[in-house]
Scaffold this motif. Structure first.
Motif, PDB file in Angstrom:
ATOM      1  N   UNK A  66       0.826  -1.203   0.000  1.00  0.00           N
ATOM      2  CA  UNK A  66       0.000   0.000   0.000  1.00  0.00           C
ATOM      3  C   UNK A  66       0.867   1.262   0.000  1.00  0.00           C
ATOM      4  N   UNK A  67       1.927   1.268   0.820  1.00  0.00           N
ATOM      5  CA  UNK A  67       2.811   2.432   0.897  1.00  0.00           C
ATOM      6  C   UNK A  67       3.482   2.715  -0.449  1.00  0.00           C
TER       7      UNK A  67
ATOM      8  N   UNK B  35      -1.480  11.178   2.980  1.00  0.00           N
ATOM      9  CA  UNK B  35      -2.432  10.391   2.191  1.00  0.00           C
ATOM     10  C   UNK B  35      -1.683   9.501   1.221  1.00  0.00           C
ATOM     11  N   UNK B  36      -2.234   8.334   0.934  1.00  0.00           N
ATOM     12  CA  UNK B  36      -1.659   7.451  -0.085  1.00  0.00           C
ATOM     13  C   UNK B  36      -2.334   7.779  -1.415  1.00  0.00           C
ATOM     14  N   UNK B  37      -1.584   8.309  -2.337  1.00  0.00           N
ATOM     15  CA  UNK B  37      -2.153   8.788  -3.597  1.00  0.00           C
ATOM     16  C   UNK B  37      -2.836   7.658  -4.370  1.00  0.00           C
ATOM     17  N   UNK B  38      -4.099   7.881  -4.686  1.00  0.00           N
ATOM     18  CA  UNK B  38      -4.851   6.970  -5.560  1.00  0.00           C
ATOM     19  C   UNK B  38      -4.939   5.542  -5.017  1.00  0.00           C
ATOM     20  N   UNK B  39      -4.838   5.386  -3.713  1.00  0.00           N
ATOM     21  CA  UNK B  39      -5.012   4.056  -3.114  1.00  0.00           C
ATOM     22  C   UNK B  39      -6.373   4.022  -2.410  1.00  0.00           C
ATOM     23  N   UNK B  40      -7.186   3.076  -2.798  1.00  0.00           N
ATOM     24  CA  UNK B  40      -8.544   2.982  -2.262  1.00  0.00           C
ATOM     25  C   UNK B  40      -8.829   1.540  -1.866  1.00  0.00           C
ATOM     26  N   UNK B  41      -9.460   1.367  -0.740  1.00  0.00           N
ATOM     27  CA  UNK B  41      -9.790   0.019  -0.266  1.00  0.00           C
ATOM     28  C   UNK B  41     -11.288  -0.118  -0.049  1.00  0.00           C
TER      29      UNK B  41
END
Length: 479
Positions: A109-110, A134-140
């Motif tokens: 994820x990182x 924020x983690x760019x463009x990471x969605x769960x």
């Protein structure tokens, strides 16, 4: 749940350390990823503060509007090993999905979100810095749930009828017969860091085969002492380890009128008595006569007595004391095999257990043969239910079986005399449904709602009482 992912360091807000992992971080409606524990320099003597607790991290994220929380081991922890379900707070309904995840997933994820490695981020945090982003463009997206299986279990009862005008009064002698079965060890060995996460057999020789055996032996001796002026109920409880299920069920659904039960004697862990003791007896202040009685009987038996007055604690006597029945708990002491696979028969001192059974029979006979029943005494003792480490208390005893009836809120089984809750007007049987702005669905919500309060703070508590909601102003006290 579904949402973008943000990395929130240790997921901690700590005013004392001027540290806020959520500062300038948009968390509302998002999934929070955070490290387990806290920077190692925060605790004293290697201990951890209340901020490091699993529950604290969940409620901090929830208060910031998070949709879900992911917790990962630090690089310096036990490797990439998931916390077993049910250990370290990793269970229960927190009002928000919360997961323990692997370092491998976290690194993925990182990297996808454009952040440094977990080790590099941890180094920044442990050095006193902030690494939240924020983690760019990471969605769960995902779904959480606990599937509960209900099985039928039974208390086992026997009765020795009394004779004469007091035969309709009863003395209960009981102990729980359930234990942990084939399961992961709940407790680390005393003084040792290592703990196996593999399921093992827990025979529970002291906890509580010893107490069950002592109940049976007490019954055998009392049968040989008939006729008795009062009747005796011998009881082996089930469900104690899961939360006093068996004794609470009996106290709520007794086979005789609850006002006809004059005393309850509980045997829980009586198999490790050394020499002449001490034998520990809790609840000696729950009847006016008990303190002097136990001093006399222990002197006659040549046993050292270590007593405590309160009638509540983590065993089955609590269920009876909350019904205003004088109750005592007999105990031979804690040891390094408590809730461990090592609690086995070869470590039992059978002669010592027999001496405790003799003491219980002598106590029962004194009550059975007395002209007057024991005089119930309400013990003013502090509540054991507090928030965090040190923290504050409200002075309530939550229902051990809370949530099993499907009703909203946390049921209050008892309130401490002259405690904050009683002074505010709270009553046994109320259900706490809200504290401040936080809805309360169970004991974890209760603890989370007051975890950051200080002694003297006034909190607004909404309780369901019958068909009505009642709002109370509770002034919290220190431990």
């Amino acid at each position: 749940f579904e949402g973008d992912v943000v990395f929130a360091g240790y997921g901690i807000t700590n005013e004392e350390k001027e540290h806020d992992d959520y500062e300038d971080l948009d968390v509302e409606g998002k999934v929070v990823l955070a490290l387990r524990r806290e920077p190692p320099t925060w605790g004293e003597g290697g201990d951890t503060t209340r901020h490091a607790m699993f529950q604290s991290k969940v409620y901090t994220a929830r208060e910031h509007g998070a949709k879900a929380l992911l917790i990962v081991n630090r690089v310096s922890d036990r490797g990439d090993v998931l916390q077993p379900f049910g250990m370290g707070g990793a269970r229960g309904n927190y009002g928000m999905p919360a997961f323990h995840v692997t370092q491998a997933l976290t690194e993925h994820l990182l990297a996808a979100g454009g952040l440094e490695s977990l080790e590099a981020l941890q180094a920044t945090l442990d050095g006193g810095g902030i690494a939240s982003a924020a983690l760019s463009d990471v969605r769960l997206q995902g779904k959480a749930g606990i599937e509960t299986h209900i099985v039928g279990v039974r208390n086992v009862l026997g009765v020795i009828p009394g004779e004469g005008p007091l035969a309709d009064e009863y003395v209960v002698i009981g102990g729980h017969y359930d234990h942990l079965g084939f399961s992961r060890p709940q407790m680390p060995s005393f003084g040792k860091k290592e703990r196996s996460d593999e399921p093992q057999i827990h025979n529970g020789a002291d906890d509580n085969a010893s107490g069950t055996a002592a109940v049976i032996e007490s019954g055998r001796m009392l049968m040989n002492m008939r006729p008795l002026k009062r009747s005796v109920i011998l009881m082996a409880f089930t469900g104690e380890e899961s939360g006093l299920y068996g004794s609470k069920h009996y106290a709520d659904n007794p086979t005789v009128a609850v006002e006809d039960i004059v005393a309850m004697l509980n045997l829980d862990m009586v198999g490790r008595l050394k020499g002449n003791g001490p034998v520990q007896v809790f609840g000696v202040k729950t009847a006016d006569e008990f303190d002097a009685l136990m001093i006399r009987l222990c002197e006659e038996a040549g046993l050292e007595l270590r007593s405590s007055g309160g009638g509540t604690g983590p065993s089955d006597h609590t269920s009876f004391y909350l019904k205003k029945i004088p109750s005592m708990h007999f105990f031979s002491g804690l040891h390094s095999d408590y809730h461990r696979p090592g609690d086995d028969a070869d470590k039992i001192n059978a002669d010592g257990g027999a001496r405790v059974a003799d003491l219980v029979v002598a106590t029962a006979c004194a009550i059975i043969e007395a002209d007057a029943r024991p005089t119930y005494h309400e013990v003013k003792e502090p509540s054991r239910m507090r928030s965090g480490r040190g923290g504050v208390v409200m002075g309530v005893m939550p229902a051990y079986m809370d949530g099993s009836d499907g009703k909203k809120g946390m049921q209050v089984d008892g309130v401490s005399p002259d405690g904050p809750a009683e002074k505010a007007g709270m009553k046994a049987g109320d259900r706490i449904v809200k504290i401040g702005k936080m809805d309360v669905a169970g004991v974890y919500d209760y603890m989370g709602a007051i975890r950051n309060n200080k002694p003297g703070d006034v909190v607004e508590v909404v309780v369901a009482r019958g068909d009505n909601n009642v709002t109370l102003q509770v002034t919290l006290s220190g431990r």
